[in-house]
Motif scaffolding. Structure first.
Motif, PDB file in Angstrom:
ATOM      1  N   SER A 137       0.627  -1.178  -0.189  1.00 45.85           N
ATOM      2  CA  SER A 137       0.179   0.245  -0.194  1.00 45.85           C
ATOM      3  C   SER A 137       1.172   1.067  -0.401  1.00 45.85           C
ATOM      4  CB  SER A 137      -0.659   0.257   1.641  1.00 45.85           C
ATOM      5  OG  SER A 137      -1.885   1.190   1.525  1.00 45.85           O
ATOM      6  N   ALA A 138       0.644   1.980  -1.353  1.00 43.01           N
ATOM      7  CA  ALA A 138       1.502   3.239  -1.224  1.00 43.01           C
ATOM      8  C   ALA A 138       1.291   3.969  -0.157  1.00 43.01           C
ATOM      9  CB  ALA A 138       1.691   3.788  -2.318  1.00 43.01           C
ATOM     10  N   ARG A 139      -0.547   3.959   0.111  1.00 41.91           N
ATOM     11  CA  ARG A 139      -0.514   5.502   1.394  1.00 41.91           C
ATOM     12  C   ARG A 139      -0.363   4.516   2.439  1.00 41.91           C
ATOM     13  NH1 ARG A 139      -7.793   5.806   2.199  1.00 41.91           N
ATOM     14  NH2 ARG A 139      -7.376   7.865   3.439  1.00 41.91           N
ATOM     15  N   ALA A 140      -0.148   3.312   2.816  1.00 42.68           N
ATOM     16  CA  ALA A 140       0.400   3.408   4.559  1.00 42.68           C
ATOM     17  C   ALA A 140       1.790   3.423   4.979  1.00 42.68           C
ATOM     18  CB  ALA A 140      -0.087   1.261   4.135  1.00 42.68           C
ATOM     19  N   ALA A 141       2.508   3.136   2.977  1.00 42.37           N
ATOM     20  CA  ALA A 141       3.958   3.546   3.465  1.00 42.37           C
ATOM     21  C   ALA A 141       4.191   5.215   3.534  1.00 42.37           C
ATOM     22  CB  ALA A 141       4.767   2.840   2.172  1.00 42.37           C
ATOM     23  N   GLU A 142       3.159   6.087   3.151  1.00 42.30           N
ATOM     24  CA  GLU A 142       3.540   7.665   3.141  1.00 42.30           C
ATOM     25  C   GLU A 142       3.203   7.631   4.672  1.00 42.30           C
ATOM     26  OE1 GLU A 142       1.757  11.452   1.238  1.00 42.30           O
ATOM     27  OE2 GLU A 142       0.409   9.390   0.542  1.00 42.30           O
ATOM     28  N   LEU A 143       2.334   6.853   4.787  1.00 41.00           N
ATOM     29  CA  LEU A 143       2.271   7.814   6.337  1.00 41.00           C
ATOM     30  C   LEU A 143       2.801   6.615   7.338  1.00 41.00           C
ATOM     31  CD1 LEU A 143       0.147   8.562   8.345  1.00 41.00           C
ATOM     32  CD2 LEU A 143      -1.396   6.031   8.153  1.00 41.00           C
ATOM     33  N   ALA A 144       3.276   5.594   7.594  1.00 41.94           N
ATOM     34  CA  ALA A 144       4.285   5.278   8.210  1.00 41.94           C
ATOM     35  C   ALA A 144       5.288   5.984   8.441  1.00 41.94           C
ATOM     36  CB  ALA A 144       4.430   3.963   7.551  1.00 41.94           C
TER      37      ALA A 144
ATOM     38  N   LEU B  67      12.990   3.002   9.901  1.00 36.70           N
ATOM     39  CA  LEU B  67      12.375   1.823   9.009  1.00 36.70           C
ATOM     40  C   LEU B  67      11.123   1.263   8.458  1.00 36.70           C
ATOM     41  CD1 LEU B  67      14.181   0.243   6.448  1.00 36.70           C
ATOM     42  CD2 LEU B  67      14.473  -1.890   8.503  1.00 36.70           C
ATOM     43  N   VAL B  68      11.067   2.048   7.325  1.00 33.70           N
ATOM     44  CA  VAL B  68       9.686   1.012   7.308  1.00 33.70           C
ATOM     45  C   VAL B  68       9.726  -0.185   5.561  1.00 33.70           C
ATOM     46  CG1 VAL B  68       7.109   1.682   5.539  1.00 33.70           C
ATOM     47  CG2 VAL B  68       8.969   3.286   7.181  1.00 33.70           C
ATOM     48  N   VAL B  69       9.006  -0.885   5.629  1.00 31.10           N
ATOM     49  CA  VAL B  69       9.272  -1.437   4.342  1.00 31.10           C
ATOM     50  C   VAL B  69       7.637  -2.478   4.021  1.00 31.10           C
ATOM     51  CG1 VAL B  69      10.051  -4.303   4.418  1.00 31.10           C
ATOM     52  CG2 VAL B  69      11.260  -3.109   6.063  1.00 31.10           C
ATOM     53  N   SER B  70       8.300  -2.448   2.379  1.00 37.65           N
ATOM     54  CA  SER B  70       7.329  -2.640   1.812  1.00 37.65           C
ATOM     55  C   SER B  70       7.063  -4.096   1.209  1.00 37.65           C
ATOM     56  CB  SER B  70       6.869  -1.917   0.671  1.00 37.65           C
ATOM     57  OG  SER B  70       6.115  -2.518  -0.534  1.00 37.65           O
TER      58      SER B  70
ATOM     59  N   ALA C  30      -8.357  -6.745   2.609  1.00 33.49           N
ATOM     60  CA  ALA C  30      -8.742  -5.998   1.294  1.00 33.49           C
ATOM     61  C   ALA C  30      -8.929  -4.613   1.920  1.00 33.49           C
ATOM     62  CB  ALA C  30      -9.264  -6.887   0.467  1.00 33.49           C
ATOM     63  N   PRO C  31     -10.146  -4.576   2.689  1.00 30.54           N
ATOM     64  CA  PRO C  31     -10.756  -3.007   3.050  1.00 30.54           C
ATOM     65  C   PRO C  31      -9.282  -2.862   3.752  1.00 30.54           C
ATOM     66  CG  PRO C  31     -12.192  -4.876   3.153  1.00 30.54           C
ATOM     67  CD  PRO C  31     -10.931  -6.068   3.277  1.00 30.54           C
ATOM     68  N   LEU C  32      -8.740  -3.496   4.187  1.00 30.81           N
ATOM     69  CA  LEU C  32      -8.036  -2.358   4.992  1.00 30.81           C
ATOM     70  C   LEU C  32      -6.614  -1.808   4.270  1.00 30.81           C
ATOM     71  CD1 LEU C  32      -7.443  -3.852   8.370  1.00 30.81           C
ATOM     72  CD2 LEU C  32      -8.694  -2.096   8.067  1.00 30.81           C
ATOM     73  N   SER C  33      -6.157  -2.864   3.659  1.00 33.27           N
ATOM     74  CA  SER C  33      -5.085  -2.119   2.662  1.00 33.27           C
ATOM     75  C   SER C  33      -5.336  -1.810   1.636  1.00 33.27           C
ATOM     76  CB  SER C  33      -4.856  -3.903   2.335  1.00 33.27           C
ATOM     77  OG  SER C  33      -5.959  -4.391   1.185  1.00 33.27           O
ATOM     78  N   ARG C  34      -7.002  -1.015   1.215  1.00 28.39           N
ATOM     79  CA  ARG C  34      -7.068  -0.246   0.479  1.00 28.39           C
ATOM     80  C   ARG C  34      -7.318   1.355   1.441  1.00 28.39           C
ATOM     81  NH1 ARG C  34     -10.944  -4.200  -1.867  1.00 28.39           N
ATOM     82  NH2 ARG C  34     -12.566  -3.359  -0.444  1.00 28.39           N
ATOM     83  N   ARG C  35      -6.852   1.197   2.168  1.00 28.53           N
ATOM     84  CA  ARG C  35      -7.078   2.285   2.877  1.00 28.53           C
ATOM     85  C   ARG C  35      -5.789   2.569   3.328  1.00 28.53           C
ATOM     86  NH1 ARG C  35     -12.651  -0.001   6.089  1.00 28.53           N
ATOM     87  NH2 ARG C  35     -13.203  -0.288   4.272  1.00 28.53           N
ATOM     88  N   ALA C  36      -5.046   2.360   4.777  1.00 25.17           N
ATOM     89  CA  ALA C  36      -4.146   2.880   5.538  1.00 25.17           C
ATOM     90  C   ALA C  36      -3.876   1.321   6.776  1.00 25.17           C
ATOM     91  CB  ALA C  36      -3.941   4.140   5.825  1.00 25.17           C
ATOM     92  N   ALA C  37      -2.857   0.327   6.581  1.00 25.62           N
ATOM     93  CA  ALA C  37      -2.875   0.019   7.744  1.00 25.62           C
ATOM     94  C   ALA C  37      -0.981  -1.090   7.411  1.00 25.62           C
ATOM     95  CB  ALA C  37      -3.444  -1.420   7.706  1.00 25.62           C
ATOM     96  N   ILE C  38      -1.108  -0.387   8.937  1.00 27.35           N
ATOM     97  CA  ILE C  38       0.642  -0.422   8.969  1.00 27.35           C
ATOM     98  C   ILE C  38       0.571  -1.659  10.622  1.00 27.35           C
ATOM     99  CG2 ILE C  38       2.273   0.971  10.129  1.00 27.35           C
ATOM    100  CD1 ILE C  38       1.208   3.512   8.994  1.00 27.35           C
ATOM    101  N   LEU C  39       1.364  -2.354  10.005  1.00 28.73           N
ATOM    102  CA  LEU C  39       1.984  -2.928  11.305  1.00 28.73           C
ATOM    103  C   LEU C  39       3.426  -3.086  11.689  1.00 28.73           C
ATOM    104  CD1 LEU C  39       2.240  -7.322  11.290  1.00 28.73           C
ATOM    105  CD2 LEU C  39       4.040  -5.916  12.060  1.00 28.73           C
ATOM    106  N   VAL C  40       3.267  -2.463  13.162  1.00 30.61           N
ATOM    107  CA  VAL C  40       4.771  -2.411  14.167  1.00 30.61           C
ATOM    108  C   VAL C  40       5.948  -3.559  13.919  1.00 30.61           C
ATOM    109  CG1 VAL C  40       3.783  -1.785  16.046  1.00 30.61           C
ATOM    110  CG2 VAL C  40       6.001  -0.991  15.184  1.00 30.61           C
ATOM    111  N   GLU C  41       6.681  -4.294  14.292  1.00 33.31           N
ATOM    112  CA  GLU C  41       7.330  -4.692  14.563  1.00 33.31           C
ATOM    113  C   GLU C  41       8.269  -3.849  15.280  1.00 33.31           C
ATOM    114  OE1 GLU C  41       7.326  -8.371  14.806  1.00 33.31           O
ATOM    115  OE2 GLU C  41       6.122  -9.162  13.003  1.00 33.31           O
TER     116      GLU C  41
END
Length: 323
Positions: A163-170, A178-181, A195-206
């Motif tokens: 998700s480009a949107r999630a990457a921009e937010l992260a 460090l942000v990993v696509s 799918a509904p989340l990945s079209r918006r902005a979903a981030i997983l932090v390790e």
């Protein structure tokens, strides 16, 4: 004091499992106010629906510590909606510091179930039952932060799928820097890939090692940064971790190859740490039976190498920095 369990034998040596943080008592919060284990609060002013999720894996207790603190402190939104979700509460109930890896899940990994075919199919498990309960709730979330920690040594990072949107937010949050696509796992879709989340902005932090206090701090900092950036919580709220005085510059890396173990003999040639960079292309990284795993390009970032991997599991993701 938490008991010190026995070491785990990894492909490149022993990893001692010391539980240095206490699992919180979540009994006051298990009922929820939206669903069992789900607390959701709306403000009068309009805004996005932000959800912060802990315990997708029942033994990753640092996320539960963060949400427990926020709930006890009465954290509430000033605009939009804030939801705090304890996901796999059944697995968490089995957590034992003497055997802390045993309660990752009860029947199957809850972070490999988030595709329509699996959610709507006939298979049954404790984790699928819970995922099916949570699914309609997640359908209404605009921004999601999924709190995770790691067994094997690694620098903290954020995963954003494709998700480009999630990457921009992260990247705008910068915590951790460090942000990993990536493409996720061959064995199933994660919550951030739903799918509904990945079209918006979903981030997983390790956020770091499973049972270290520093991991809690990283989760709190990432959560605070998200809540401030979204405007859902007042930026000066005293429960939020303060922003870093000199934040590190955030960097994006794109996964170029996901290495899945094919044999029980998969082993790295040394005990790599996640976040290490292999400088030269074609450097030997691991052996999978007789097959050699080599770096596909210069400056190859090793993303979360798993030093004990079963066939069919992701052993490591290889990535290239972007920009």
């Amino acid at each position: 004091m938490p008991r010190t369990p026995s070491p785990v034998q990894g492909g490149s040596g022993l990893l001692r499992l010391e539980v240095q943080i206490a699992a919180p008592d979540l009994r006051p919060f298990l009922g929820g106010n939206a669903l069992p284990g789900v607390w959701s609060f709306a403000a009068e002013a309009p805004g996005p629906h932000v959800a912060v999720v802990a315990l997708v894996h029942g033994n990753e207790i640092a996320g539960a510590v963060v949400l427990d603190r926020w709930l006890r402190a009465g954290l509430r939104p000033v605009r939009g909606r804030l939801s705090l979700v304890f996901a796999n509460v059944d697995a968490y109930a089995r957590f034992d510091p003497a055997d802390p890896t045993a309660s990752r899940f009860l029947d199957e990994d809850m972070n490999r179930l988030w595709d329509e075919e699996t959610l709507e199919g006939g298979r049954r498990s404790t984790e699928l039952r819970r995922a099916r309960v949570l699914r309609p709730f997640f359908d209404g979330v605009d921004i999601l932060l999924d709190l995770h920690s790691m067994l094997w040594p690694s620098d903290p990072l954020m995963l954003v799928g494709r998700s480009a949107r999630a990457a921009e937010l992260a990247l705008s949050l910068g915590v951790p820097p460090l942000v990993v696509s990536d493409q996720g796992h061959a064995s199933g879709k994660r919550l951030i890939d739903y799918a509904p989340l990945s079209r918006r902005a979903a981030i997983l932090v390790e956020a770091g090692s499973h049972w270290e206090s520093a991991t809690i701090g990283t989760m709190e900092a990432a959560g605070a940064a998200l809540l401030r950036a979204s405007g859902v919580v007042a930026p000066e709220h005293p429960v939020l971790a303060p922003p870093p005085a000199a934040p590190a510059k955030a960097r994006l890396a794109e996964v170029t190859r996901t290495v899945v173990a094919r044999t029980p003999a998969f082993a790295f040639v040394q005990a790599f740490r996640g976040g290490e960079v292999v400088k030269r292309r074609n450097t030997l990284i691991a052996l999978d039976g007789e097959a050699e795993i080599r770096s596909p390009h210069d400056d190859c970032l090793l993303v979360m190498p798993s030093l004990r991997t079963m066939p069919g599991q992701t052993a490591v993701r290889l990535a290239r920095f972007v920009g």
